[in-house]
Design a protein around this motif. Sequence first.
Motif, PDB file in Angstrom:
ATOM      1  N   PRO A 217       0.819  -1.299  -0.228  1.00 22.52           N
ATOM      2  CA  PRO A 217       0.013   0.123   0.146  1.00 22.52           C
ATOM      3  C   PRO A 217       0.987   1.399   0.099  1.00 22.52           C
ATOM      4  O   PRO A 217       1.824   1.212   0.506  1.00 22.52           O
ATOM      5  CB  PRO A 217      -0.660  -0.083   1.279  1.00 22.52           C
ATOM      6  N   VAL A 218       0.371   2.328  -0.732  1.00 23.39           N
ATOM      7  CA  VAL A 218       1.030   3.757  -0.689  1.00 23.39           C
ATOM      8  C   VAL A 218       0.795   4.285   0.843  1.00 23.39           C
ATOM      9  O   VAL A 218       1.758   4.775   1.235  1.00 23.39           O
ATOM     10  CB  VAL A 218       0.206   4.698  -1.739  1.00 23.39           C
ATOM     11  N   ILE A 219      -0.426   4.238   1.101  1.00 22.83           N
ATOM     12  CA  ILE A 219      -0.421   4.739   2.756  1.00 22.83           C
ATOM     13  C   ILE A 219      -1.122   3.625   3.465  1.00 22.83           C
ATOM     14  O   ILE A 219      -1.913   2.812   3.225  1.00 22.83           O
ATOM     15  CB  ILE A 219      -1.531   5.928   2.532  1.00 22.83           C
ATOM     16  N   ARG A 220      -0.689   3.521   4.787  1.00 19.78           N
ATOM     17  CA  ARG A 220      -1.223   2.581   5.747  1.00 19.78           C
ATOM     18  C   ARG A 220      -1.546   3.096   7.112  1.00 19.78           C
ATOM     19  O   ARG A 220      -0.631   3.638   7.640  1.00 19.78           O
ATOM     20  CB  ARG A 220      -0.377   1.255   5.627  1.00 19.78           C
ATOM     21  N   LEU A 221      -2.583   2.978   7.509  1.00 19.05           N
ATOM     22  CA  LEU A 221      -2.997   3.655   8.994  1.00 19.05           C
ATOM     23  C   LEU A 221      -3.277   2.243   9.647  1.00 19.05           C
ATOM     24  O   LEU A 221      -4.125   1.612   9.465  1.00 19.05           O
ATOM     25  CB  LEU A 221      -4.008   4.282   8.752  1.00 19.05           C
ATOM     26  N   LEU A 222      -2.518   2.305  10.772  1.00 15.67           N
ATOM     27  CA  LEU A 222      -2.681   1.164  11.894  1.00 15.67           C
ATOM     28  C   LEU A 222      -3.392   1.411  13.102  1.00 15.67           C
ATOM     29  O   LEU A 222      -2.994   2.500  13.470  1.00 15.67           O
ATOM     30  CB  LEU A 222      -1.224   0.527  12.164  1.00 15.67           C
ATOM     31  N   ASP A 223      -4.144   0.486  13.809  1.00 18.26           N
ATOM     32  CA  ASP A 223      -4.639   0.571  15.061  1.00 18.26           C
ATOM     33  C   ASP A 223      -5.194   1.954  15.407  1.00 18.26           C
ATOM     34  O   ASP A 223      -4.950   2.224  16.475  1.00 18.26           O
ATOM     35  CB  ASP A 223      -3.436   0.191  15.973  1.00 18.26           C
ATOM     36  N   THR A 224      -6.157   2.153  14.354  1.00 14.18           N
ATOM     37  CA  THR A 224      -7.043   3.570  14.615  1.00 14.18           C
ATOM     38  C   THR A 224      -8.188   3.177  14.944  1.00 14.18           C
ATOM     39  O   THR A 224      -8.811   1.925  14.823  1.00 14.18           O
ATOM     40  CB  THR A 224      -6.992   4.282  13.573  1.00 14.18           C
ATOM     41  N   GLY A 244      -3.541   5.934  16.624  1.00 13.22           N
ATOM     42  CA  GLY A 244      -2.893   4.885  15.474  1.00 13.22           C
ATOM     43  C   GLY A 244      -1.514   5.258  14.883  1.00 13.22           C
ATOM     44  O   GLY A 244      -0.872   6.709  15.243  1.00 13.22           O
ATOM     45  N   ASP A 245      -0.813   4.709  14.066  1.00 16.13           N
ATOM     46  CA  ASP A 245       0.336   4.898  13.460  1.00 16.13           C
ATOM     47  C   ASP A 245      -0.082   5.060  11.854  1.00 16.13           C
ATOM     48  O   ASP A 245      -0.754   4.255  11.335  1.00 16.13           O
ATOM     49  CB  ASP A 245       1.378   3.911  13.598  1.00 16.13           C
ATOM     50  N   ILE A 246       0.865   5.952  11.158  1.00 16.20           N
ATOM     51  CA  ILE A 246       0.559   5.920   9.937  1.00 16.20           C
ATOM     52  C   ILE A 246       1.928   6.061   9.048  1.00 16.20           C
ATOM     53  O   ILE A 246       2.867   6.532   9.297  1.00 16.20           O
ATOM     54  CB  ILE A 246      -0.112   7.399   9.456  1.00 16.20           C
TER      55      ILE A 246
END
Length: 510
Positions: A217-224, A244-246
Amino acid sequence: MPAPSEPEKFSIDEMMERLRYPPAEAPVDDGELVTRADGTQAIRVRKRKRRSQQPRKDELRQQRRTRVLQVSSAVILVLLLAFTVGISIIYANSAPFRKNVVRMASQSSGAEVEIEQFRVNPSSANAIQVTLTWPAGNALHSLSSRMVSAAIAPAFFLGKSLMGEEITAQDGILILAAPQAGEPLRAVPPAEGSMPVHFQRYGVSRLQVRVGDPAQPVIRLLDTEASFRALVDNNRPQLLLNRGDIAIRGWHNLKHDRSHIEFRGREMDIVGMRLLHESDNRGFLDLSGTVTLYQPDLPSRIAMRVENFLLTGIAGPEMGGLISGRIHSVTALDSNQLTFTPGPESASSLAVSFRNSPTHTISLSGFPFLASLARLLEDNWFERPVFEGEATGTLRRVGPVVSFEDLNFEQKGRMILRGNLSMGADRRLSGQLEIGIAEAMVRAASNRRIDAMAGPAKDGYRWINLTVSGNVRNPIDNFLELLDTSKTSSGSTAIPDAGVPSFEDLTTPE
């Protein structure tokens, strides 16, 4: 006729007479003559019950009868309700009902829906996993959620609609991809009239968002933490994200603080998105603007505002090791924006015009010329100069390529730095720097070589033009080459004083 009444008083003679000759007893109308076992006879008389009128007791008896009827009716209603609920729950957990739920969810979302281990109880509907998959023409690729629970309304058991307060999931993965032209938006036609699935809120405790190719993925947002409302006051679906972390491909990680996103037709409005440095909470980077989801080749420009933000959060830790500090964004033309193209060849570029934070400084380090200046001027400040005055510039980034343009750092009475510096995708450095040394410091230097190599005085500073090369781990500049050239051209004018380091001393590593 009634029997004659007997006198109330008797004389002794009358009493004796009555004892000798007792009067014949009147026959008992309701009696029965019986003979005992010993041969004697007697009249058996039926006992009469007392039947007096008692209104209070009659009223109590009536109340008891009414209460018994009420309790009996309530018990019957409860039993009927329990039976109905039981039948409804049994039906709601059946295969036909589950297929109906899948159909209604598909009609409302337009996706192909899969539900695993669907269970219903009187207060909620639950599933181990729910997966929605959209056609290639939709910007939504898929949504997979686990441990799904829906607070349901009684109408749910009728099977005509899915309604309730909210649907929550423990975790989920949402994949967004560039839509393909000519492909359908929906896998299932919408229902006629109102949508059969209607909940006020949809929430996921831990959501992962991937933009672009699911594998890379170009952008990944985790644990939001995500909260979505389909109907709000302005009739625009609303998505709220928290923490979250981006990670952006080609960039280093950032922390996601919060986001407010609204959907308007085929456009997505980022009302506000705040990002933080991965190891610092004192500064922030705010984004706002509109993303065109269904025109993948059209760049979307997102406004950017930076406040007290660490330079390493944008430039990266490598370039941030050469120029570091906290910055504020300043108004400038064609700057302070993030340009994003959501197409298959997704690319992003960033430009921010900055100045140092009023309460913080910007420092320079890692360049070889700094150590040489510290020796020539006999001032350790030049090894890692700190610019307490106003320091400005423009930072641009296209993927891994980072550039500093129009740098202007000044520490009055000591040094000015101007110029440009870039790092390519291969981590190679290039740039031109103009270094101004305070004229008074050059004049006071015991080693006259700095005076020979510096240009003529301008605005109170002597100027040296440097070319930077090498890489971010081992920067190279031509300061010593210029110093050597100035020694050759100056001839015998550069006579070192006793105790002043020679050129060989400056070029010999410690």
